[in-house]
Motif scaffolding. Structure first.
Motif, mmCIF file in Angstrom:
data_model
loop_
_atom_site.group_PDB
_atom_site.id
_atom_site.type_symbol
_atom_site.label_atom_id
_atom_site.label_comp_id
_atom_site.label_asym_id
_atom_site.label_seq_id
_atom_site.Cartn_x
_atom_site.Cartn_y
_atom_site.Cartn_z
ATOM 1 N N ALA A 150 0.830 -1.208 0.000
ATOM 2 C CA ALA A 150 0.000 0.000 0.000
ATOM 3 C C ALA A 150 0.866 1.261 0.000
ATOM 4 O O ALA A 150 0.620 2.196 -0.778
ATOM 5 C CB ALA A 150 -0.927 -0.007 1.221
ATOM 6 N N MET A 151 1.895 1.284 0.838
ATOM 7 C CA MET A 151 2.778 2.455 0.863
ATOM 8 C C MET A 151 3.538 2.601 -0.446
ATOM 9 O O MET A 151 3.777 3.725 -0.913
ATOM 10 C CB MET A 151 3.744 2.367 2.044
ATOM 11 N N CYS A 152 3.892 1.492 -1.046
ATOM 12 C CA CYS A 152 4.615 1.519 -2.318
ATOM 13 C C CYS A 152 3.790 2.234 -3.384
ATOM 14 O O CYS A 152 4.299 3.086 -4.114
ATOM 15 C CB CYS A 152 4.937 0.094 -2.744
ATOM 16 N N VAL A 153 2.529 1.896 -3.471
ATOM 17 C CA VAL A 153 1.629 2.531 -4.444
ATOM 18 C C VAL A 153 1.443 4.009 -4.117
ATOM 19 O O VAL A 153 1.478 4.860 -5.005
ATOM 20 C CB VAL A 153 0.265 1.802 -4.478
ATOM 21 N N LEU A 154 1.270 4.319 -2.852
ATOM 22 C CA LEU A 154 1.069 5.723 -2.457
ATOM 23 C C LEU A 154 2.302 6.585 -2.711
ATOM 24 O O LEU A 154 2.185 7.782 -2.972
ATOM 25 C CB LEU A 154 0.683 5.793 -0.976
ATOM 26 N N ALA A 155 3.480 5.976 -2.651
ATOM 27 C CA ALA A 155 4.727 6.730 -2.817
ATOM 28 C C ALA A 155 5.115 6.939 -4.280
ATOM 29 O O ALA A 155 5.901 7.833 -4.584
ATOM 30 C CB ALA A 155 5.863 6.011 -2.090
ATOM 31 N N LEU A 156 4.555 6.160 -5.182
ATOM 32 C CA LEU A 156 4.961 6.204 -6.583
ATOM 33 C C LEU A 156 4.678 7.565 -7.213
ATOM 34 O O LEU A 156 3.524 7.970 -7.353
ATOM 35 C CB LEU A 156 4.243 5.109 -7.381
ATOM 36 N N ARG A 157 5.751 8.283 -7.526
ATOM 37 C CA ARG A 157 5.698 9.587 -8.211
ATOM 38 C C ARG A 157 4.884 10.631 -7.450
ATOM 39 O O ARG A 157 4.313 11.532 -8.053
ATOM 40 C CB ARG A 157 5.137 9.416 -9.629
ATOM 41 N N LYS A 158 4.824 10.513 -6.139
ATOM 42 C CA LYS A 158 4.075 11.451 -5.300
ATOM 43 C C LYS A 158 4.956 11.933 -4.148
ATOM 44 O O LYS A 158 4.892 11.401 -3.038
ATOM 45 C CB LYS A 158 2.813 10.785 -4.728
ATOM 46 N N PRO A 159 5.795 12.951 -4.382
ATOM 47 C CA PRO A 159 6.700 13.422 -3.328
ATOM 48 C C PRO A 159 5.980 13.832 -2.044
ATOM 49 O O PRO A 159 6.518 13.609 -0.949
ATOM 50 C CB PRO A 159 7.401 14.624 -3.974
ATOM 51 N N ASN A 160 4.794 14.394 -2.149
ATOM 52 C CA ASN A 160 4.059 14.777 -0.933
ATOM 53 C C ASN A 160 3.675 13.552 -0.114
ATOM 54 O O ASN A 160 3.764 13.574 1.122
ATOM 55 C CB ASN A 160 2.817 15.595 -1.285
ATOM 56 N N ASN A 161 3.263 12.487 -0.793
ATOM 57 C CA ASN A 161 2.938 11.246 -0.085
ATOM 58 C C ASN A 161 4.191 10.638 0.545
ATOM 59 O O ASN A 161 4.132 10.089 1.650
ATOM 60 C CB ASN A 161 2.299 10.237 -1.028
ATOM 61 N N CYS A 162 5.312 10.743 -0.158
ATOM 62 C CA CYS A 162 6.575 10.227 0.382
ATOM 63 C C CYS A 162 6.923 10.928 1.691
ATOM 64 O O CYS A 162 7.354 10.283 2.649
ATOM 65 C CB CYS A 162 7.704 10.415 -0.625
#
Length: 125
Positions: A19-31
């Motif tokens: 789940a975190m992997c998907v949320l982090a993909l190309r989303k610096p704010n999510n990272c």
């Protein structure tokens, strides 16, 4: 939080990392949110707890966290990610490409192999 509460359960760790992997993909704010809330630390702890479970090796998550935001590299390395990724590479053939990519994006020394050079013939249809 779920991963921290159920760290001994490999399935919870696998799904949390995914789940975190998907949320982090190309989303610096999510990272940033994942880093600030301890998600990366939970993923690294899951890798330590379940070294034999290929789907808990969070190489892709760690790569996604630093691919567009290199500011997190040092923090993740200080958590012991380099050694854990190396262990995943040695133990799980399926981690080969993504593990090396994670090391590269973290700024670690990594041997990349060129799979095809085109020197022994051309492509034909």
């Amino acid at each position: 939080m779920a991963m921290n509460r159920h760290m001994s359960n490999a399935q919870v760790c696998e799904q949390g990392c995914a789940a975190m992997c998907v949320l982090a993909l190309r989303k610096p704010n999510n990272c940033k949110v994942i880093m600030d809330t301890g998600g990366a630390l939970a993923a690294v702890q899951a890798m330590k707890t379940h070294p034999g479970e290929v789907n808990v090796q969070a190489c892709m998550l760690l790569r996604n966290l630093v691919a567009r935001t290199h500011d997190f590299s040092q923090t993740i390395l200080e958590m012991g990610a380099e050694a854990l990724i190396g262990q995943a590479l040695a133990s799980h053939r399926d981690c080969s490409d993504v593990g090396r990519a994670a090391l590269r994006d973290l700024g670690c020394q990594v041997e990349l192999r060129e799979l095809w050079t085109g020197k022994k013939g051309g492509l034909s249809h």
